[in-house]
Design a protein around this motif. Structure first.
Motif, PDB file in Angstrom:
ATOM      1  N   GLU A 160       0.666   8.638   7.074  1.00  0.00           N
ATOM      2  CA  GLU A 160      -0.280   7.571   6.743  1.00  0.00           C
ATOM      3  C   GLU A 160       0.514   6.378   6.243  1.00  0.00           C
ATOM      4  N   GLY A 161       0.038   5.175   6.595  1.00  0.00           N
ATOM      5  CA  GLY A 161       0.605   3.969   6.017  1.00  0.00           C
ATOM      6  C   GLY A 161       1.686   3.275   6.819  1.00  0.00           C
ATOM      7  N   MET A 162       1.844   3.599   8.097  1.00  0.00           N
ATOM      8  CA  MET A 162       2.865   2.881   8.889  1.00  0.00           C
ATOM      9  C   MET A 162       2.564   1.389   8.960  1.00  0.00           C
ATOM     10  N   GLU A 163       1.289   1.025   8.837  1.00  0.00           N
ATOM     11  CA  GLU A 163       0.953  -0.404   8.840  1.00  0.00           C
ATOM     12  C   GLU A 163       1.598  -1.126   7.656  1.00  0.00           C
ATOM     13  N   PHE A 164       1.847  -0.399   6.557  1.00  0.00           N
ATOM     14  CA  PHE A 164       2.513  -0.996   5.390  1.00  0.00           C
ATOM     15  C   PHE A 164       4.026  -1.084   5.615  1.00  0.00           C
ATOM     16  N   VAL A 165       4.583  -0.088   6.293  1.00  0.00           N
ATOM     17  CA  VAL A 165       6.009  -0.137   6.655  1.00  0.00           C
ATOM     18  C   VAL A 165       6.256  -1.353   7.551  1.00  0.00           C
ATOM     19  N   ASP A 166       5.332  -1.608   8.467  1.00  0.00           N
ATOM     20  CA  ASP A 166       5.474  -2.745   9.383  1.00  0.00           C
ATOM     21  C   ASP A 166       5.518  -4.089   8.652  1.00  0.00           C
ATOM     22  N   LEU A 167       4.979  -4.148   7.438  1.00  0.00           N
ATOM     23  CA  LEU A 167       4.931  -5.403   6.679  1.00  0.00           C
ATOM     24  C   LEU A 167       6.191  -5.669   5.847  1.00  0.00           C
ATOM     25  N   ILE A 168       7.087  -4.678   5.743  1.00  0.00           N
ATOM     26  CA  ILE A 168       8.298  -4.848   4.939  1.00  0.00           C
ATOM     27  C   ILE A 168       9.093  -6.038   5.474  1.00  0.00           C
ATOM     28  N   LYS A 169       9.568  -6.888   4.535  1.00  0.00           N
ATOM     29  CA  LYS A 169      10.313  -8.099   4.887  1.00  0.00           C
ATOM     30  C   LYS A 169      11.509  -7.757   5.769  1.00  0.00           C
ATOM     31  N   GLY A 196       0.821  -1.200   0.000  1.00  0.00           N
ATOM     32  CA  GLY A 196       0.000   0.000   0.000  1.00  0.00           C
ATOM     33  C   GLY A 196       0.860   1.256   0.000  1.00  0.00           C
ATOM     34  N   ARG A 197       0.203   2.390   0.075  1.00  0.00           N
ATOM     35  CA  ARG A 197       0.878   3.688  -0.005  1.00  0.00           C
ATOM     36  C   ARG A 197       1.250   4.223   1.378  1.00  0.00           C
ATOM     37  N   VAL A 198       2.497   4.665   1.473  1.00  0.00           N
ATOM     38  CA  VAL A 198       3.002   5.337   2.670  1.00  0.00           C
ATOM     39  C   VAL A 198       3.098   6.821   2.316  1.00  0.00           C
ATOM     40  N   VAL A 199       2.490   7.670   3.132  1.00  0.00           N
ATOM     41  CA  VAL A 199       2.507   9.112   2.901  1.00  0.00           C
ATOM     42  C   VAL A 199       3.477   9.739   3.901  1.00  0.00           C
ATOM     43  N   ILE A 200       4.454  10.454   3.351  1.00  0.00           N
ATOM     44  CA  ILE A 200       5.488  11.076   4.177  1.00  0.00           C
ATOM     45  C   ILE A 200       5.376  12.590   4.064  1.00  0.00           C
ATOM     46  N   GLU A 201       5.248  13.240   5.205  1.00  0.00           N
ATOM     47  CA  GLU A 201       5.292  14.707   5.247  1.00  0.00           C
ATOM     48  C   GLU A 201       6.760  15.101   5.391  1.00  0.00           C
ATOM     49  N   MET A 202       7.278  15.794   4.384  1.00  0.00           N
ATOM     50  CA  MET A 202       8.672  16.243   4.439  1.00  0.00           C
ATOM     51  C   MET A 202       8.776  17.493   5.302  1.00  0.00           C
ATOM     52  N   ARG A 203       9.944  17.696   5.898  1.00  0.00           N
ATOM     53  CA  ARG A 203      10.155  18.787   6.844  1.00  0.00           C
ATOM     54  C   ARG A 203      11.285  19.713   6.392  1.00  0.00           C
TER      55      ARG A 203
END
Length: 175
Positions: A139-148, A30-37
């Motif tokens: 948004e999308g930390m649940e997808f980061v958690d799935l990374i192998k 899925g999509r991970v949304v990153i707010e840049m700073r």
């Protein structure tokens, strides 16, 4: 009076700035949304956007992933030794490395960050003020958690690691 369609409203300057400082990092999950700073790391954000717009990150592996710590990518060699060829001076801040923080990877030299970055999957205060924070997953930390996940202390991922399917600056996405 009943409206039958959506009205196209003009984009405000603030909304345009938000899109310019938002990344879409697409994973197979899925999509991970990153707010840049850019307020924290203007040079790093500018370089990440430049590389993203060149398509540099598309297809790159998450070569180093440590359970309950972080997922690292951004190396075209896929083994942690490569980069884009341009080193950046550090832009350390007091922003904590909490779950969802996006920060630059580097060697022992504080001014060695290039194209590799990592997403912190658990609070990691020992990294604070030692690595350049340039974004946060909104948004999308649940997808980061799935990374192998990798193995051992190094966290190197055996076999076929997960990849960045596509990375885009939100302002460039045409719906």
């Amino acid at each position: 009076m009943m409206l039958t369609g959506l009205l196209a409203l003009p984009v405000t300057m603030a909304e345009a700035a938000d899109l310019e400082n938002t990344l879409y990092l697409d994973l197979q999950y899925g999509r991970v949304v990153i707010e840049m700073r850019p307020d924290l790391a203007p040079n790093h954000v500018a370089r990440i956007k430049e590389l993203t717009r060149e398509g540099f990150y598309d297809g790159l592996k998450f070569h180093r992933v440590i359970q309950d710590f972080m997922a690292q990518t951004g190396d075209p060699k896929g083994d942690g030794t490569g980069g884009s060829g341009r080193k950046l001076r550090s832009e350390f801040s007091n922003t904590p490395h909490k779950r969802g923080t996006v920060s630059m990877a580097r060697s022992s030299s504080p001014h060695s960050a290039d194209s590799q970055f990592f997403i912190v999957s658990a609070d990691s205060p020992w990294l604070d003020r030692k690595y350049t924070v340039w974004g946060e997953v909104v948004e999308g930390m649940e997808f980061v958690d799935l990374i192998k996940k990798g193995v051992g202390k190094s966290g190197m991922v055996p076999g076929e690691p997960d990849i960045i399917v596509k990375m885009q600056v939100a302002a460039d996405v045409k719906e």
